[in-house]
Scaffold this motif. Structure first.
Motif, PDB file in Angstrom:
ATOM      1  N   ASN A  16      33.883  -0.366  34.320  1.00 20.69           N
ATOM      2  CA  ASN A  16      34.281  -0.134  35.408  1.00 20.69           C
ATOM      3  C   ASN A  16      33.624   0.996  36.294  1.00 20.69           C
ATOM      4  O   ASN A  16      33.974   1.503  37.326  1.00 20.69           O
ATOM      5  N   GLY A  17      32.367   1.035  36.214  1.00 19.58           N
ATOM      6  CA  GLY A  17      31.568   1.974  36.818  1.00 19.58           C
ATOM      7  C   GLY A  17      31.434   3.304  36.437  1.00 19.58           C
ATOM      8  O   GLY A  17      30.920   4.129  37.105  1.00 19.58           O
ATOM      9  N   ALA A  18      32.175   3.606  35.357  1.00 20.80           N
ATOM     10  CA  ALA A  18      32.011   5.135  34.815  1.00 20.80           C
ATOM     11  C   ALA A  18      30.819   5.162  34.250  1.00 20.80           C
ATOM     12  O   ALA A  18      30.149   4.271  33.567  1.00 20.80           O
ATOM     13  N   VAL A  19      30.241   6.143  34.128  1.00 17.76           N
ATOM     14  CA  VAL A  19      28.872   6.801  33.867  1.00 17.76           C
ATOM     15  C   VAL A  19      29.091   7.338  32.296  1.00 17.76           C
ATOM     16  O   VAL A  19      30.122   8.538  32.705  1.00 17.76           O
ATOM     17  N   GLY A 284      55.112   5.163  54.444  1.00 14.26           N
ATOM     18  CA  GLY A 284      53.958   5.724  54.880  1.00 14.26           C
ATOM     19  C   GLY A 284      53.014   6.598  53.804  1.00 14.26           C
ATOM     20  O   GLY A 284      51.911   6.538  53.960  1.00 14.26           O
ATOM     21  N   MET A 285      53.755   7.488  53.091  1.00 13.74           N
ATOM     22  CA  MET A 285      53.330   7.989  52.025  1.00 13.74           C
ATOM     23  C   MET A 285      52.420   6.850  51.019  1.00 13.74           C
ATOM     24  O   MET A 285      51.421   7.185  50.536  1.00 13.74           O
ATOM     25  N   ASP A 286      53.244   5.955  50.797  1.00 21.10           N
ATOM     26  CA  ASP A 286      52.655   5.006  49.767  1.00 21.10           C
ATOM     27  C   ASP A 286      51.284   4.288  50.390  1.00 21.10           C
ATOM     28  O   ASP A 286      50.339   3.977  49.797  1.00 21.10           O
ATOM     29  N   LYS A 287      51.452   4.114  51.688  1.00 25.25           N
ATOM     30  CA  LYS A 287      50.342   3.656  52.400  1.00 25.25           C
ATOM     31  C   LYS A 287      49.029   4.557  52.170  1.00 25.25           C
ATOM     32  O   LYS A 287      47.800   3.991  51.891  1.00 25.25           O
ATOM     33  N   SER A 288      49.464   5.729  52.138  1.00 25.96           N
ATOM     34  CA  SER A 288      48.109   6.630  52.085  1.00 25.96           C
ATOM     35  C   SER A 288      47.561   6.479  50.622  1.00 25.96           C
ATOM     36  O   SER A 288      46.428   6.596  50.521  1.00 25.96           O
ATOM     37  N   LEU A 289      48.472   6.411  49.651  1.00 28.95           N
ATOM     38  CA  LEU A 289      47.955   6.307  48.429  1.00 28.95           C
ATOM     39  C   LEU A 289      47.234   5.050  48.259  1.00 28.95           C
ATOM     40  O   LEU A 289      45.990   5.032  47.688  1.00 28.95           O
ATOM     41  N   GLY A 290      47.578   3.902  48.900  1.00 33.37           N
ATOM     42  CA  GLY A 290      46.702   2.913  48.835  1.00 33.37           C
ATOM     43  C   GLY A 290      45.499   2.768  49.600  1.00 33.37           C
ATOM     44  O   GLY A 290      44.513   2.470  49.243  1.00 33.37           O
ATOM     45  N   ASP A 291      45.351   3.840  50.735  1.00 35.03           N
ATOM     46  CA  ASP A 291      44.040   3.661  51.339  1.00 35.03           C
ATOM     47  C   ASP A 291      43.169   4.656  50.539  1.00 35.03           C
ATOM     48  O   ASP A 291      41.688   4.254  50.662  1.00 35.03           O
ATOM     49  N   ILE A 292      43.633   5.518  49.837  1.00 36.20           N
ATOM     50  CA  ILE A 292      42.638   6.370  48.980  1.00 36.20           C
ATOM     51  C   ILE A 292      42.339   5.466  47.890  1.00 36.20           C
ATOM     52  O   ILE A 292      41.037   5.596  47.584  1.00 36.20           O
ATOM     53  N   MET A 293      43.033   4.696  47.263  1.00 37.00           N
ATOM     54  CA  MET A 293      42.660   3.853  46.096  1.00 37.00           C
ATOM     55  C   MET A 293      41.756   2.893  46.627  1.00 37.00           C
ATOM     56  O   MET A 293      40.733   2.224  46.013  1.00 37.00           O
ATOM     57  N   GLY A 294      41.853   2.289  48.033  1.00 38.69           N
ATOM     58  CA  GLY A 294      40.964   1.349  48.610  1.00 38.69           C
ATOM     59  C   GLY A 294      39.534   2.176  48.614  1.00 38.69           C
ATOM     60  O   GLY A 294      38.537   1.359  48.628  1.00 38.69           O
ATOM     61  N   TRP A 295      39.704   3.422  49.171  1.00 38.32           N
ATOM     62  CA  TRP A 295      38.408   4.042  49.342  1.00 38.32           C
ATOM     63  C   TRP A 295      37.486   4.051  48.118  1.00 38.32           C
ATOM     64  O   TRP A 295      36.367   3.971  48.243  1.00 38.32           O
ATOM     65  N   VAL A 297      37.599   1.926  45.699  1.00 35.43           N
ATOM     66  CA  VAL A 297      37.186   0.782  45.325  1.00 35.43           C
ATOM     67  C   VAL A 297      35.879   0.425  46.045  1.00 35.43           C
ATOM     68  O   VAL A 297      34.845   0.044  45.530  1.00 35.43           O
ATOM     69  N   GLU A 298      36.015   0.812  47.608  1.00 34.01           N
ATOM     70  CA  GLU A 298      34.842   0.403  48.297  1.00 34.01           C
ATOM     71  C   GLU A 298      33.771   1.147  48.167  1.00 34.01           C
ATOM     72  O   GLU A 298      32.623   0.837  48.298  1.00 34.01           O
ATOM     73  N   ASN A 299      33.863   2.242  47.419  1.00 27.56           N
ATOM     74  CA  ASN A 299      32.761   3.233  47.046  1.00 27.56           C
ATOM     75  C   ASN A 299      32.381   3.111  45.692  1.00 27.56           C
ATOM     76  O   ASN A 299      31.652   3.670  45.325  1.00 27.56           O
TER      77      ASN A 299
END
Lengths: 520, 520
Positions: A16-19, A284-295, A297-299
C-alpha cells in the motif's frame, strides 16, 4: 534516564505504498473531552443508544482499516493526560495532576475540609529552574531529533501562561498552529474571531491564537484547524522527512457551540438544542478525521502513515448548562464523565491504523493508559536516541498492535488526583485509583472511603464490592500506596487535622495533617 | 565533531544589573546589504561624506557603549554569510556559495565561458538525505539545547523553498517571525501587504510571511518586525530563561522603497529621490535598534544583554535602478559593493556591546570573519554542549571583546565564490580570495588573473601589486589553494576547455575542463 527497549519491527512487508526501511509518518488525532460513546463506532460489546445518536463515519472507516481499543484509558482531566502523553510519565510522578492555565496559580477549587498540595501548576518545562514544573525531554523533541518534521495543530495545554510550557516550540514542535497555554476555547466561531478581541484590549486566555486569517468568516474552528493542518501536510510532504502531526482538536470541549454544518441535521432527528449542538461538534471533528485520511489517500501516503485516534478524558456530564438532564449518564453504560475516577471519566475511544501491522477491523480488549503512547510512538518511529530527563512509566503497546497474544492482567494502572476539580458527580473527588485485572479500587482522601468494582462484570460501577472483598481491597490498597510513595506522589492534607470531618487526630499522622495513603 | 575551547569568562564583575553566574541575553542585530559607510558612525580612520549623509544615532549610542570593529568581514552575498553564521563553517566548506531560493535550482547567471559546480543550492538542513544541502547542527539549536529561549525575527535565507532549510524552527528557533526561504523582500509597505496577494493566488516568493496583522496599514516592514520582536521580548522576559534574539532586518535590501517616516527629511537635505529613500531605509533600521535598546533599559536588562550589530555583505552599488551614478562608489573609500571580492563587498559595519566586558567607546582594528560568530556567541552564552555535525572553522573573538592585546596577522581569511552573481562591477566575478596580514590576493577563475592589494595602504584596492610582488602572490596563492583543497571546495570549469577564452587545453587539467586552483 530510562532506556526503553526498541520493539522488533523486522519483517513488516511493504504494501500500500509503504517503502521498506522508510519510517512511517505518524498522525496522532487527539480529541478533547470526547466520551467513550460519543461516536457511531461501538467501543462496548454492543451498540448503544448513543452509538445510534452520533454519526462518525470516518471513525467507522478508520476502525474498519485498523484496530479498535476497547479499554484505553486517559486521566480524568486534560493537562495530566497531555503531560503523560508528552513525557511517558504517570501523573502521580509528573505532578501536573490538575488542569493548568495561570502562572503560579492552582485551579483546585477551595474545599472546606482539605488543603491541596503544591502540584506542578505551571506544567512541564524543557529547561531547569522553572518553579512548579517538571523538567522533561518531550516526545516531539525526540521525534524531531531523530529526523521527523513535527507539527502541532490545535490544543496544547502543557503549561501555564508566561511559562516555557505554554509554547509547543519549546518541546520540539517545528510547526505550531493555534497551540498555547489554554485548554479550553472561548468560541468556536470565526464570526467571533475565536474569542479574540480586535479593539486592542487583551483577549481572554482561552481565545484561540494564530487563526487570524479566518477571523470574521463563518469557518468553524474545527474546520480552520483542519485546513491549516492540511496546508502543513502539503508542506511536510515536500521536505523529504517523515512527519509527525499532532492533530489536537479543541472540539468537543465546552462551550458546546453550534457547528452550523451539522447542527440542523440533529435537530431534525429530534435532539434538543443542547444535544444537537453536542452531536454536531462530534461530527465536525469526525469530518476533520476524514479530510486528513482523504489527504493521505490523495497524496499516496496512506500506506506509510500510522494514525492513532484518542481522547484526553471522558465526556462532559456535570452541568445542565451544556447537557440535558439527567446528568452523569452521558457516557452510558459508563458511570459519570469528565473529572471522575469512574470509567466515564477515564475510558476513552481509541483506534489505531498502522498499515501492514494492525489487522483491519480488529479489536483489542487489553487495557492501556495514556503514558504508554510515549514509548509506543517512539517504537513506531524507530527512534533510537531516547535519553530523557524524566523516567518513563509507560509501556509500549506494539505487541497489541501486532495482534500478538498478550495479557496485561498482571499490570496495575494508576490514577492520582490529589486535587479538587470543582464540578460534582459520581466518582468525582480527591482520589487515587488502581486497576489490576478486572478489579478497580478507588480511594477517597476526604472520607477515607474505598470503592471496589469488578469492571468486567459491572462496567457501570454500580455495585461497590469493598465490603465483600476486604482482602482484595487490602491488596490493591497496598499496591496503590506503595506505588504512590515510590514516585514521591503528593497528598492532600486535612484542614484542622480533619476535626471538621469528625476524624480526629488519630486518623492522620502524628506529625502532620496529611491525609493517609490508601494503605495507611 | 569539532570541540571548541570555552573561553575563560571568570572575573567578570557584575554591574549594571548583571547577575553573577547568570548567562547573558544575546541580541544579534543583523542588517541586510548594509555597507560599511551606510551610517553616521565612522568605521574608517576618518569621517566620510557618507557618514555625514546618513543618520544612525542609535548605532552611535551603541558604539559609545561598546566596541567598534573596523575590519569585520562577511561574504559578498547573503546566503553564504548567513549559513556561515549558523554553522561556523567557511563558505568553501559548506558550499552554500551563492544565494538560495528555489529548490534544486541554481541562481548562477549563465556564463559564456564557465560552467559552475553543483553547489548546495538547497542550503542547509538539520536531517540527512536532503539533496544539495549541508547537514548541520545550527547555532540556535545549541543555544536552545543549553536553555536559551530562541527568537528569530526577519530574514532567514538558509535554504530553498520546500526544503527543510526554509524553516527557522528546524534549526532550533522557538519563535519565528517572518522568516522563510526568501532573501529579498517583495515590498516594504503594509499598504502592499508586504508583497502578499489577497485574492487567493500564490504570493511571490519574496513576499514577507507572518505579518498579516499589519496588512493594509501604513506600517513599514522594519517597524512591523520591531513591534513583533518587542512583543516576543515581553514574552521572553517572563519565561525564566535567557533569550537569544536574532533580529535580522529585511532592510536595506532592494527594492529601495521609501520609508515615509524619514524620507522627506533626506529630500529636504538635498538628496535625490533614490538616495533619500536609501538613507531613510537606513534610519528606519537604526530606529529599530534604538527601540530594542530602549526596551532593554525599560526592562532593566541592559546590564545583562550582549548586543552584536552586523551586516551580511556590502552595500548595493551595481544598478542605477536603485542608486545614483556613478556606480561602485557607494561604499567609498571602499571599492565596489555587494557581490564583489573587494572590500566594498565584504567589509561590513560591526559593533558589540557586552556589558562588563567590552570597554565603552572602544575600537578593535583586528580582522575577523562571519564564521567566527558561531564559537563566539556560544562562548558568550557559556554553552558547554557543542557537539556538531559539521566541523567549525570559526575562531572565537572573545579575546578581542575583552580588549586583550592580540594579533591575528598570522591568520588567513578565505572567501570562495565559484559562482556568478549576475551584476557586474569591480571585483565581481568567479573568485577565490585570501587575506593575511595587510595583504589580500584575489584569484579570478575565468581569466586566471590575480590581484594583490595592500589593504592597509590601499583600502580602495586601486593599485594591483601582483607584478611587483610575485613571491607574495605565490605564497598567498599556495595557501589559498591548499585551503580550498583541504575543505574539498568546488571549482568552476571551462566550457570547451577554455578555448573560447583562447586558453587552450594546456591551461587546464589533462582529464577535465576544471578551472585550475589558484596555485596551479
Amino acid at each position: 534516564m530510562a532506556p526503553v527497549a526498541l520493539a522488533p519491527l523486522m519483517g513488516l512487508s511493504p504494501q500500500n505504498g509503504a517503502v521498506a526501511g522508510e519510517r512511517p509518518n505518524i498522525i496522532l488525532f487527539m480529541v478533547d473531552d470526547m466520551g467513550w460513546q460519543d461516536t457511531s463506532h461501538p467501543f462496548w460489546r454492543e451498540k448503544t443508544a448513543l452509538n445510534e445518536r452520533y454519526h462518525t463515519p470516518n471513525m467507522e472507516r478508520l476502525a474498519a482499516q485498523g484496530m479498535t481499543f476497547t479499554q484505553s484509558y486517559a486521566c480524568s482531566v486534560s493537562s495530566p493526560t497531555r503531560v503523560s502523553l508528552m513525557t511517558g510519565m504517570n501523573a502521580a510522578r509528573h505532578r501536573v495532576t490538575n488542569w493548568t492555565l495561570h502562572k503560579n496559580r492552582s485551579n483546585d477549587k477551595e474545599s472546606a475540609n482539605l488543603s491541596f498540595p503544591e502540584w506542578n501548576w505551571n506544567g512541564i518545562s524543557q529547561v531547569p529552574g522553572i518553579p512548579f514544573t517538571y523538567e522533561v525531554t518531550a516526545l516531539p523533541q525526540l521525534l524531531k531529533n531523530s529526523g521527523y518534521h513535527t507539527i502541532h495543530c490545535g490544543k496544547a495545554h502543557w503549561g501555564a501562561i508566561d511559562t516555557p510550557g505554554e509554547n509547543p516550540h519549546h518541546f520540539g514542535f517545528e510547526v505550531n498552529i493555534a497551540g498555547h497555554a489554554g485548554g479550553g476555547i472561548a468560541s468556536y466561531h470565526g464570526e467571533n474571531n475565536y474569542g479574540n478581541r480586535t479593539d486592542g484590549s487583551p483577549s481572554p486566555p482561552q481565545a484561540v491564537p494564530g487563526l487570524e486569517r479566518y477571523w470574521g468568516s463563518n469557518t468553524f474552528v474545527t474546520e480552520a484547524l483542519t485546513l491549516e493542518a492540511l496546508t502543513a501536510l502539503d508542506k511536510a510532504k515536500k521536505l523529504g522527512q517523515p512527519f509527525f502531526l499532532y492533530m489536537a482538536h479543541y472540539a468537543i470541549h465546552i462551550p458546546i457551540d453550534r457547528d452550523p454544518r451539522f447542527y440542523q441535521k440533529y435537530r431534525d432527528a429530534g435532539l434538543s438544542e443542547k444535544e444537537a449542538a453536542y452531536a454536531a461538534l462530534i461530527e465536525g471533528m469526525d469530518k476533520s478525521l476524514g479530510d486528513i485520511m482523504g489527504w493521505l489517500v490523495e497524496n499516496g501516503l496512506e500506506g506509510n502513515t500510522a494514525i492513532i485516534f484518542m481522547s484526553d478524558n471522558g465526556g462532559f456530564s456535570t452541568s445542565t448548562q451544556w447537557r440535558d438532564a439527567p446528568l452523569h449518564t452521558q457516557n452510558a453504560p459508563l458511570n459519570s464523565g469528565k473529572g471522575s475516577a469512574y470509567e466515564g471519566g477515564i475510558r476513552v475511544p481509541m483506534i489505531v491504523k498502522w498499515p501492514d501491522v494492525t489487522t483491519p477491523g480488529s479489536r483489542c480488549d487489553e487495557y492501556l493508559i495514556i503514558e504508554d503512547f510515549f514509548p509506543t510512538i517512539l517504537d513506531i518511529a524507530q527512534v533510537e536516541e531516547r535519553e530523557t530527563k524524566q523516567p518513563i512509566d509507560g509501556v509500549s503497546f506494539i505487541p497489541m498492535l501486532q495482534g500478538r497474544k498478550t495479557s496485561y492482567q498482571d499490570r496495575a494502572l494508576i490514577w492520582h488526583y490529589p486535587n479538587r476539580w470543582g464540578n460534582e458527580g459520581p466518582g468525582i473527588g480527591t482520589t487515587s485509583t488502581i486497576r489490576k485485572g478486572d478489579w478497580k479500587l478507588i480511594h477517597y482522601y476526604e472520607s477515607g472511603k474505598k470503592e471496589l468494582f469488578n469492571i468486567n462484570d459491572d462496567i457501570g460501577e454500580t455495585v461497590n464490592r469493598a465490603e465483600d472483598e476486604p482482602q482484595r481491597v487490602q491488596q490493591l490498597a497496598i499496591e496503590l500506596g506503595e506505588y504512590l510513595r515510590s514516585v514521591n506522589a503528593q497528598r492532600p492534607s486535612f484542614k484542622n487535622g480533619g476535626e471538621m470531618l469528625g476524624l480526629g487526630r488519630d486518623r492522620v499522622n502524628e506529625d502532620s495533617n496529611m491525609c493517609p495513603w490508601p494503605d495507611e
